[in-house]
Design a protein around this motif. Structure first.
Motif, PDB file in Angstrom:
ATOM      1  N   ASP A   1     -36.238 -12.042   8.333  1.00  0.00           N
ATOM      2  CA  ASP A   1     -35.087 -11.490   7.622  1.00  0.00           C
ATOM      3  C   ASP A   1     -35.590 -10.564   6.520  1.00  0.00           C
ATOM      4  O   ASP A   1     -36.660 -10.795   5.933  1.00  0.00           O
ATOM      5  CB  ASP A   1     -34.243 -12.600   6.999  1.00  0.00           C
ATOM      6  CG  ASP A   1     -33.553 -13.470   8.030  1.00  0.00           C
ATOM      7  OD1 ASP A   1     -33.553 -13.111   9.212  1.00  0.00           O
ATOM      8  OD2 ASP A   1     -33.017 -14.525   7.650  1.00  0.00           O
TER       9      ASP A   1
ATOM     10  N   SER B   1     -34.507  -8.075   2.938  1.00  0.00           N
ATOM     11  CA  SER B   1     -33.555  -7.780   1.865  1.00  0.00           C
ATOM     12  C   SER B   1     -34.198  -6.751   0.957  1.00  0.00           C
ATOM     13  O   SER B   1     -35.352  -6.907   0.550  1.00  0.00           O
ATOM     14  CB  SER B   1     -33.226  -9.057   1.075  1.00  0.00           C
ATOM     15  OG  SER B   1     -32.343  -8.766   0.007  1.00  0.00           O
TER      16      SER B   1
ATOM     17  N   GLU C   1     -29.137  -6.557   3.200  1.00  0.00           N
ATOM     18  CA  GLU C   1     -29.908  -7.574   3.921  1.00  0.00           C
ATOM     19  C   GLU C   1     -29.732  -7.385   5.426  1.00  0.00           C
ATOM     20  O   GLU C   1     -28.716  -6.852   5.886  1.00  0.00           O
ATOM     21  CB  GLU C   1     -29.431  -8.982   3.565  1.00  0.00           C
ATOM     22  CG  GLU C   1     -29.600  -9.382   2.122  1.00  0.00           C
ATOM     23  CD  GLU C   1     -29.106 -10.805   1.898  1.00  0.00           C
ATOM     24  OE1 GLU C   1     -29.390 -11.679   2.759  1.00  0.00           O
ATOM     25  OE2 GLU C   1     -28.429 -11.042   0.883  1.00  0.00           O
ATOM     26  N   ARG C   2     -30.724  -7.869   6.140  1.00  0.00           N
ATOM     27  CA  ARG C   2     -30.641  -7.943   7.607  1.00  0.00           C
ATOM     28  C   ARG C   2     -31.080  -9.349   7.998  1.00  0.00           C
ATOM     29  O   ARG C   2     -32.248  -9.702   7.884  1.00  0.00           O
ATOM     30  CB  ARG C   2     -31.533  -6.900   8.257  1.00  0.00           C
ATOM     31  CG  ARG C   2     -31.147  -6.542   9.697  1.00  0.00           C
ATOM     32  CD  ARG C   2     -31.908  -5.310  10.149  1.00  0.00           C
ATOM     33  NE  ARG C   2     -31.328  -4.728  11.354  1.00  0.00           N
ATOM     34  CZ  ARG C   2     -31.915  -4.745  12.542  1.00  0.00           C
ATOM     35  NH1 ARG C   2     -33.084  -5.324  12.689  1.00  0.00           N
ATOM     36  NH2 ARG C   2     -31.340  -4.169  13.592  1.00  0.00           N
ATOM     37  N   ARG C   3     -30.112 -10.153   8.426  1.00  0.00           N
ATOM     38  CA  ARG C   3     -30.385 -11.524   8.815  1.00  0.00           C
ATOM     39  C   ARG C   3     -30.303 -11.666  10.332  1.00  0.00           C
ATOM     40  O   ARG C   3     -29.400 -11.123  10.968  1.00  0.00           O
ATOM     41  CB  ARG C   3     -29.356 -12.476   8.185  1.00  0.00           C
ATOM     42  CG  ARG C   3     -29.311 -12.457   6.675  1.00  0.00           C
ATOM     43  CD  ARG C   3     -28.226 -13.383   6.178  1.00  0.00           C
ATOM     44  NE  ARG C   3     -28.136 -13.418   4.715  1.00  0.00           N
ATOM     45  CZ  ARG C   3     -27.230 -14.127   4.044  1.00  0.00           C
ATOM     46  NH1 ARG C   3     -26.319 -14.841   4.711  1.00  0.00           N
ATOM     47  NH2 ARG C   3     -27.224 -14.111   2.728  1.00  0.00           N
ATOM     48  N   TRP C   4     -31.208 -12.433  10.898  1.00  0.00           N
ATOM     49  CA  TRP C   4     -31.186 -12.688  12.339  1.00  0.00           C
ATOM     50  C   TRP C   4     -30.466 -14.000  12.598  1.00  0.00           C
ATOM     51  O   TRP C   4     -30.876 -15.046  12.104  1.00  0.00           O
ATOM     52  CB  TRP C   4     -32.609 -12.736  12.896  1.00  0.00           C
ATOM     53  CG  TRP C   4     -33.257 -11.384  12.897  1.00  0.00           C
ATOM     54  CD1 TRP C   4     -34.056 -10.856  11.932  1.00  0.00           C
ATOM     55  CD2 TRP C   4     -33.127 -10.387  13.902  1.00  0.00           C
ATOM     56  NE1 TRP C   4     -34.444  -9.577  12.271  1.00  0.00           N
ATOM     57  CE2 TRP C   4     -33.889  -9.271  13.480  1.00  0.00           C
ATOM     58  CE3 TRP C   4     -32.457 -10.324  15.118  1.00  0.00           C
ATOM     59  CZ2 TRP C   4     -33.989  -8.108  14.236  1.00  0.00           C
ATOM     60  CZ3 TRP C   4     -32.559  -9.165  15.872  1.00  0.00           C
ATOM     61  CH2 TRP C   4     -33.317  -8.064  15.431  1.00  0.00           C
TER      62      TRP C   4
END
Length: 412
Positions: free
Chosen positions: A106, A108, A118-121
């Motif tokens: 991930d 941020s 943010e990029r969350r999986w």
């Protein structure tokens, strides 16, 4: 798909292996026909649900007196030989280990002052898995698809297999999967994609199948996610004078046995090896042995072909490996059969030239990136300097007005 004829020293203009464009056209042959056949089946199941699903299943795969879902007692009672069970468990363990280390990180970042992005999986919620069992059951394909999905955190796995033999049911039991349907083909894909009264829809469909399964997956791909279309098995073997002819032939034969539409190709710069392997594979119409001028030419041919499996059986495989971009899996000094079952790496790989733009099924195939953006007053002020001019150029004044209103509200 049509099987390729065996011809030493080929690679002329008429040879589909000679150029990427021609290869792609030939290797895609037949899919248009399959889509024509699959389209009305998919539409019928979408429209009439279980009634159509039962009609098409019984017409194509035989009666289903007990319904679609395989009973829990049947899964519990399934059995295989002890050595097969042990091999299954070893395979599951290896795929799980390889899958678990693939999780992307991930991220941020405050790319603009006052705005944090943010990029969350996150895991896909529900996945349908196609497991071939018509001509030959493939329990290994269930391992290769279900284990990375579980490692990713997928909540629900629904398996479709037209002939749920014990080997497939044992794998399902080992993995704790109890939702198994005795359906297949285009009708099964449609049921998973759109849902019926007895089958809840899924969010993504993965796994191999025949041309009609592949066609149906393409037809439903605007409604659910799919993996890459899976076509007939392929292997390209690049070998030099130091390679063992018997081992080269064995690897070609191993992939060719998947079916008459599978393609196995040896590219070698050694005429002695070429002649020896040609003799050993005589009679197999889907195996080709081609003599090339150099290993560099062999690599260029392979790159244009973009095979599912690529074997490098040469004195310096690392030198060739450095130039490989287009292949599903590269086997360095070993057989593709290792990857089919025992390496932990997936055997659900792109075929038909799709390795030019995609790779094998992995943990990330069952994840999706979720973006999260936070912006306070400072961030909105910074954004306004970008949004205002660009919104004006693009004719979207209300975009700019939305930020103006926020700033006016915060100042009040």
């Amino acid at each position: 798909m049509v099987g390729a004829s065996r011809a030493q020293g080929g690679g002329g203009v008429g040879d589909p292996r000679a150029a990427g464009g021609e290869a792609g056209a030939v290797r895609a042959a037949g899919l248009d026909e399959a889509i024509t056949v699959a389209a009305p089946i998919v539409a019928d199941v979408r429209e009439r649900g279980d009634e159509a699903l039962l009609e098409w299943t019984e017409r194509l795969d035989g009666p289903r007196p007990g319904g679609f879902r395989v009973p829990a007692e049947r899964i519990a009672a399934a059995a295989v030989e002890d050595d097969v069970l042990e091999a299954m468990r070893r395979m599951i363990a290896a795929v799980r280990v390889f899958s678990e280390v693939q999780r992307p990180r991930d991220t941020s970042v405050e790319a603009v002052p006052g705005i944090v992005s943010e990029r969350r999986w996150v895991a896909i919620d529900a996945v349908g898995i196609c497991v071939p069992s018509g001509r030959a059951p493939l329990p290994s394909s269930l391992v290769m698809t279900a284990v990375p999905a579980q490692a990713a955190g997928v909540r629900r796995l629904a398996v479709m297999t037209p002939r749920p033999v014990d080997a497939i049911l044992v794998v399902a039991r080992e993995l704790g999967i109890d939702e198994v349907y005795a359906i297949g083909g285009a009708q099964g894909v449609a049921a998973l994609a759109f849902g019926t009264a007895s089958i809840e829809p899924v969010d993504k469909i993965v796994g191999p199948g025949n041309a009609y399964v592949t066609a149906a997956k393409l037809l439903v791909s605007s409604h659910v996610g799919i993996d890459h279309p899976a076509g007939p098995s392929e292997v390209v073997v690049i070998a030099d004078a130091g390679a063992d002819p018997a081992l080269c032939a064995a690897d070609l034969l191993a992939q060719a046995e998947h079916g008459p539409d599978s393609e196995a190709l040896l590219l070698t710069d050694d005429p002695v090896l070429s002649a020896a392997v040609t003799t050993l594979v005589d009679g197999y119409d889907n195996i080709t042995v081609d003599l090339v001028s150099s290993l560099e030419e062999a690599l260029a041919r392979s790159e244009a072909y973009a095979p599912e499996h690529l074997e490098l059986l040469v004195a310096d495989p690392e030198a060739l490996l450095a130039g490989v971009r287009n292949a599903g899996t590269v086997f360095v000094g070993t057989s593709a059969v290792v990857g089919d079952y025992a390496a932990g790496a997936t055997h659900v790989l792109p075929t038909g030239g799709l390795a030019r733009a995609s790779g094998g099924l992995g943990l990330e195939s069952f994840l999706k990136p979720l973006q999260v953006v936070r912006a306070g007053t400072v961030g909105v002020v910074a954004a306004q300097q970008v949004v205002g001019p660009l919104a004006r150029v693009e004719g979207l004044p209300l975009h700019a007005a939305a930020l103006d209103a926020r700033l006016a509200g915060s100042a009040a």
